[in-house]
Design a protein around this motif. Sequence first.
Motif, PDB file in Angstrom:
ATOM      1  N   SER A 138       5.883  11.140   5.319  1.00 17.73           N
ATOM      2  CA  SER A 138       6.214   9.896   6.017  1.00 17.73           C
ATOM      3  C   SER A 138       5.057   8.900   5.931  1.00 17.73           C
ATOM      4  CB  SER A 138       6.520  10.173   7.497  1.00 17.73           C
ATOM      5  OG  SER A 138       6.627   8.963   8.221  1.00 17.73           O
ATOM      6  N   ARG A 139       5.388   7.635   5.729  1.00 21.43           N
ATOM      7  CA  ARG A 139       4.355   6.594   5.668  1.00 21.43           C
ATOM      8  C   ARG A 139       3.502   6.552   6.924  1.00 21.43           C
ATOM      9  NH1 ARG A 139       7.242   1.329   5.616  1.00 21.43           N
ATOM     10  NH2 ARG A 139       7.093   1.441   7.875  1.00 21.43           N
ATOM     11  N   THR A 140       4.068   6.856   8.073  1.00 22.52           N
ATOM     12  CA  THR A 140       3.357   6.671   9.342  1.00 22.52           C
ATOM     13  C   THR A 140       2.448   7.837   9.701  1.00 22.52           C
ATOM     14  OG1 THR A 140       5.164   7.620  10.654  1.00 22.52           O
ATOM     15  CG2 THR A 140       5.235   5.248  10.232  1.00 22.52           C
ATOM     16  N   TYR A 141       2.557   8.955   8.987  1.00 25.36           N
ATOM     17  CA  TYR A 141       1.716  10.120   9.283  1.00 25.36           C
ATOM     18  C   TYR A 141       0.330   9.848   8.716  1.00 25.36           C
ATOM     19  CZ  TYR A 141       1.522  15.037  10.771  1.00 25.36           C
ATOM     20  OH  TYR A 141       1.265  16.201  11.448  1.00 25.36           O
ATOM     21  N   THR A 142      -0.708  10.009   9.508  1.00 17.81           N
ATOM     22  CA  THR A 142      -1.994   9.399   9.170  1.00 17.81           C
ATOM     23  C   THR A 142      -2.856  10.177   8.170  1.00 17.81           C
ATOM     24  OG1 THR A 142      -3.126  10.436  11.069  1.00 17.81           O
ATOM     25  CG2 THR A 142      -2.091   8.278  11.420  1.00 17.81           C
ATOM     26  N   TYR A 143      -2.442  11.356   7.758  1.00 15.09           N
ATOM     27  CA  TYR A 143      -3.287  12.114   6.833  1.00 15.09           C
ATOM     28  C   TYR A 143      -3.462  11.386   5.499  1.00 15.09           C
ATOM     29  CZ  TYR A 143      -2.910  16.148  10.003  1.00 15.09           C
ATOM     30  OH  TYR A 143      -2.969  16.992  11.085  1.00 15.09           O
ATOM     31  N   MET A 144      -2.409  10.732   5.034  1.00 11.96           N
ATOM     32  CA  MET A 144      -2.534   9.992   3.772  1.00 11.96           C
ATOM     33  C   MET A 144      -3.282   8.674   3.972  1.00 11.96           C
ATOM     34  SD  MET A 144      -1.444  11.968   1.403  1.00 11.96           S
ATOM     35  CE  MET A 144      -2.197  13.268   2.411  1.00 11.96           C
ATOM     36  N   SER A 145      -3.298   8.160   5.188  1.00 15.70           N
ATOM     37  CA  SER A 145      -4.148   7.002   5.482  1.00 15.70           C
ATOM     38  C   SER A 145      -5.613   7.419   5.364  1.00 15.70           C
ATOM     39  CB  SER A 145      -3.861   6.476   6.890  1.00 15.70           C
ATOM     40  OG  SER A 145      -2.529   6.031   7.002  1.00 15.70           O
ATOM     41  N   VAL A 188      -1.343   3.459  10.580  1.00 15.52           N
ATOM     42  CA  VAL A 188      -0.047   4.135  10.566  1.00 15.52           C
ATOM     43  C   VAL A 188       0.857   3.567   9.470  1.00 15.52           C
ATOM     44  CG1 VAL A 188      -0.075   4.889  12.967  1.00 15.52           C
ATOM     45  CG2 VAL A 188       0.835   2.624  12.400  1.00 15.52           C
ATOM     46  N   GLY A 189       0.270   2.805   8.582  1.00 12.87           N
ATOM     47  CA  GLY A 189       0.986   2.264   7.437  1.00 12.87           C
ATOM     48  C   GLY A 189      -0.030   1.600   6.527  1.00 12.87           C
ATOM     49  N   VAL A 190      -0.636   2.395   5.644  1.00 18.30           N
ATOM     50  CA  VAL A 190      -1.854   1.950   4.975  1.00 18.30           C
ATOM     51  C   VAL A 190      -1.594   1.201   3.670  1.00 18.30           C
ATOM     52  CG1 VAL A 190      -2.294   3.991   3.552  1.00 18.30           C
ATOM     53  CG2 VAL A 190      -4.218   2.762   4.567  1.00 18.30           C
ATOM     54  N   ASP A 191      -0.360   1.245   3.177  1.00 18.39           N
ATOM     55  CA  ASP A 191      -0.058   0.583   1.911  1.00 18.39           C
ATOM     56  C   ASP A 191       1.426   0.227   1.881  1.00 18.39           C
ATOM     57  OD1 ASP A 191      -0.246  -0.407  -0.705  1.00 18.39           O
ATOM     58  OD2 ASP A 191      -1.503   1.238  -1.402  1.00 18.39           O
ATOM     59  N   ASN A 192       1.839  -0.438   0.806  1.00 20.64           N
ATOM     60  CA  ASN A 192       3.206  -0.969   0.715  1.00 20.64           C
ATOM     61  C   ASN A 192       4.190   0.121   0.297  1.00 20.64           C
ATOM     62  OD1 ASN A 192       1.191  -3.293  -0.680  1.00 20.64           O
ATOM     63  ND2 ASN A 192       2.341  -3.883   1.142  1.00 20.64           N
ATOM     64  N   LEU A 193       4.410   1.041   1.217  1.00 19.01           N
ATOM     65  CA  LEU A 193       5.293   2.183   0.999  1.00 19.01           C
ATOM     66  C   LEU A 193       6.523   2.073   1.882  1.00 19.01           C
ATOM     67  CD1 LEU A 193       2.560   4.962   1.251  1.00 19.01           C
ATOM     68  CD2 LEU A 193       3.712   4.291  -0.864  1.00 19.01           C
ATOM     69  N   PRO A 194       7.659   2.667   1.468  1.00 19.22           N
ATOM     70  CA  PRO A 194       8.782   2.804   2.394  1.00 19.22           C
ATOM     71  C   PRO A 194       8.509   3.934   3.370  1.00 19.22           C
ATOM     72  CG  PRO A 194       9.307   3.841   0.314  1.00 19.22           C
ATOM     73  CD  PRO A 194       7.945   3.203   0.137  1.00 19.22           C
ATOM     74  N   MET A 195       9.376   4.086   4.350  1.00 18.20           N
ATOM     75  CA  MET A 195       9.148   5.118   5.352  1.00 18.20           C
ATOM     76  C   MET A 195       9.081   6.509   4.724  1.00 18.20           C
ATOM     77  SD  MET A 195       8.481   5.524   8.503  1.00 18.20           S
ATOM     78  CE  MET A 195       8.923   3.913   9.167  1.00 18.20           C
ATOM     79  N   ALA A 196      10.032   6.818   3.839  1.00 19.64           N
ATOM     80  CA  ALA A 196      10.000   8.082   3.089  1.00 19.64           C
ATOM     81  C   ALA A 196       9.666   7.731   1.644  1.00 19.64           C
ATOM     82  CB  ALA A 196      11.343   8.792   3.174  1.00 19.64           C
ATOM     83  N   HIS A 197       8.473   8.115   1.190  1.00 24.55           N
ATOM     84  CA  HIS A 197       8.007   7.691  -0.138  1.00 24.55           C
ATOM     85  C   HIS A 197       8.289   8.693  -1.239  1.00 24.55           C
ATOM     86  CE1 HIS A 197       4.723  10.397   0.825  1.00 24.55           C
ATOM     87  NE2 HIS A 197       4.439   9.687   1.901  1.00 24.55           N
ATOM     88  N   GLY A 198       8.557   9.959  -0.886  1.00 24.22           N
ATOM     89  CA  GLY A 198       8.894  10.959  -1.884  1.00 24.22           C
ATOM     90  C   GLY A 198       7.784  11.257  -2.871  1.00 24.22           C
ATOM     91  N   MET A 199       6.527  11.134  -2.454  1.00 22.23           N
ATOM     92  CA  MET A 199       5.396  11.351  -3.350  1.00 22.23           C
ATOM     93  C   MET A 199       4.462  12.408  -2.770  1.00 22.23           C
ATOM     94  SD  MET A 199       4.698   7.322  -4.226  1.00 22.23           S
ATOM     95  CE  MET A 199       3.628   7.485  -5.656  1.00 22.23           C
ATOM     96  N   THR A 200       3.740  13.082  -3.643  1.00 22.46           N
ATOM     97  CA  THR A 200       2.720  14.030  -3.206  1.00 22.46           C
ATOM     98  C   THR A 200       1.416  13.280  -2.931  1.00 22.46           C
ATOM     99  OG1 THR A 200       1.840  14.460  -5.418  1.00 22.46           O
ATOM    100  CG2 THR A 200       3.758  15.769  -4.717  1.00 22.46           C
ATOM    101  N   ALA A 201       0.444  13.978  -2.365  1.00 25.82           N
ATOM    102  CA  ALA A 201      -0.864  13.355  -2.119  1.00 25.82           C
ATOM    103  C   ALA A 201      -1.485  12.866  -3.419  1.00 25.82           C
ATOM    104  CB  ALA A 201      -1.795  14.357  -1.427  1.00 25.82           C
ATOM    105  N   GLY A 202      -1.359  13.662  -4.483  1.00 25.94           N
ATOM    106  CA  GLY A 202      -1.917  13.264  -5.770  1.00 25.94           C
ATOM    107  C   GLY A 202      -1.247  12.035  -6.326  1.00 25.94           C
ATOM    108  N   GLU A 203       0.067  11.954  -6.184  1.00 28.07           N
ATOM    109  CA  GLU A 203       0.797  10.777  -6.659  1.00 28.07           C
ATOM    110  C   GLU A 203       0.451   9.552  -5.822  1.00 28.07           C
ATOM    111  OE1 GLU A 203       4.711  12.993  -8.574  1.00 28.07           O
ATOM    112  OE2 GLU A 203       4.726  12.500  -6.436  1.00 28.07           O
ATOM    113  N   LEU A 204       0.328   9.751  -4.517  1.00 25.51           N
ATOM    114  CA  LEU A 204      -0.089   8.640  -3.656  1.00 25.51           C
ATOM    115  C   LEU A 204      -1.488   8.157  -4.010  1.00 25.51           C
ATOM    116  CD1 LEU A 204       1.267   9.729  -0.158  1.00 25.51           C
ATOM    117  CD2 LEU A 204       1.977   7.728  -1.470  1.00 25.51           C
TER     118      LEU A 204
END
Length: 522
Positions: A138-145, A188-204
């Motif tokens: 999810s875009r809002t989950y902060t681990y990828m931020s 809680v939204g660090v880049d121009n992503l949709p709510m469900a981005h369907g990407m892995t951490a590496g792809e992000l």
Amino acid sequence: MKKRVVLAVLFVLALLLPGSALAETPKVKLGNEVLLTDYRHLIDGKRVGLVTNHTGVNSKGVSVIDVLAKDPGVNLVALYGPEHGIDGKASAGTYVASYTHPTLGIPVYSLYGSTRKPTAEMLKNIDVLLFDIQDIGSRTYTYMSTLNYCMLAAKENGKQIIVLDRPNPVGGVIVDGPVLEAGFETFVGVDNLPMAHGMTAGELAGFFNRKIGADVKVIPMEGWSREMVFQDTGLPWVPTSPNIPDLDSLFGYMATGLGEGTGIYQSDKFKWIGGKGIDAYKFAALMNGSGLPGVTFVPEYKGEASGVRLNITDYHKFNPARTGFYALCHARSLNGFKVPKSKSDSVQDRVMFEKIMGSRKVGQWLEQGLTPQQFVAQYTPALNRFKEERKQYLIYGSKTSPAPGGQPDILVYVGNKQVLFDSPPFVDGSNRLMVPLRAIGEAMGAIVTYDEATREISISGRGKSLLFTLDSRSAMVDGEHKTMDTTPVVKNSRTMVPARYVGEFLGAQVDWDPNQRVVKIN
């Protein structure tokens, strides 16, 4: 005799029970395992910093901290923890302090305390930064931020960051929801992503890097494909945070947790959604009549509030983001909740609802009383543009088709081992196969450096010394001038070089099969 029967039954149970030492071998090999088997040279002789938490485990459930700390060839000198702390126990939004690890005696820097981005002081004693944290998609989950902020810090401080890839647990197929608009970027939204981005951490990491330009290396998984949800991987599930204890909470996160400030809220750790002034049976009828795949809704009252409990019937078809927006639309049609609004355009004044939505338009659509179908129609054009942009950053394909970005479309082998790239190879206008510089160089056992000021690329290995210059047909091989029919270029924030020239200049034989789209370097 009875003892033998009991032992036989216990043995069979041990084979079948999840988490058993004798259970089925995981289908997916994680990036942290691939690092140590295939890419150890990236950390050999270097001081390593590790961004991780309790979810950073290998396929046997062993902490990557313990694995690296016990490895005599690894010099682990610092740890960095995201929201919830390195042990995952702190509540959402709770300040986490830095401290010294009680057994390793190394600093554990908090990235959810006085700073959310590693400072120069935090990075000064490391040579390379590893990132290994399980996301939930999810875009809002902060681990990828935190990943994004670490990439920014790595760029600012001249450090390489290595992302040890992990599955997107809700899969890599479903991509849905409004795309965050420019100017609405927050933690809680660090880049121009949709709510469900369907990407892995590496792809992000590749997607984020289009803006950052950091020295990023992704260590991909083996065995993961886009249609896999977490249950398909055979990996042990580790609760990512206190409110995501299990997979039903994980899948329910986007479906029930989008109503911040509206009075529509989640309960039972994202397995129920509702609020005051709602008729639970009408709400359930609306949701069940919406044609949402893979889920049914059961009416349920909670004190003065009422709502629905999610019953996920097909985890592959279930679309958590779309379900969440349908729930908001239907809930407002039942109780007319007030849409939260920011007082001004400043980030300080922006309400959490708009931060989560990544737009002011979502609130406007709710106030206009749009049906869920009209709501989806409003955000679909931007979503389709994102899907097209996303293709070039995808590393993994599905079982039936290659990654749109081309990862298995053009296969590169050095010896008998396939080289995995975080940006896809391509054939340029001179009919030369272009590949990411660092990945091909390291696969051939060479040392690669790039001088940003002179735009010169140095490659040394196999007893050879090469010098290329971006956008130049000239090259130097052991001090001797060579002319090429193409030039190194930058694409998708990656320096791309002609595979044939790099290989042959290093003394290797390069064979390109255009029909099979396979290059072999020996």
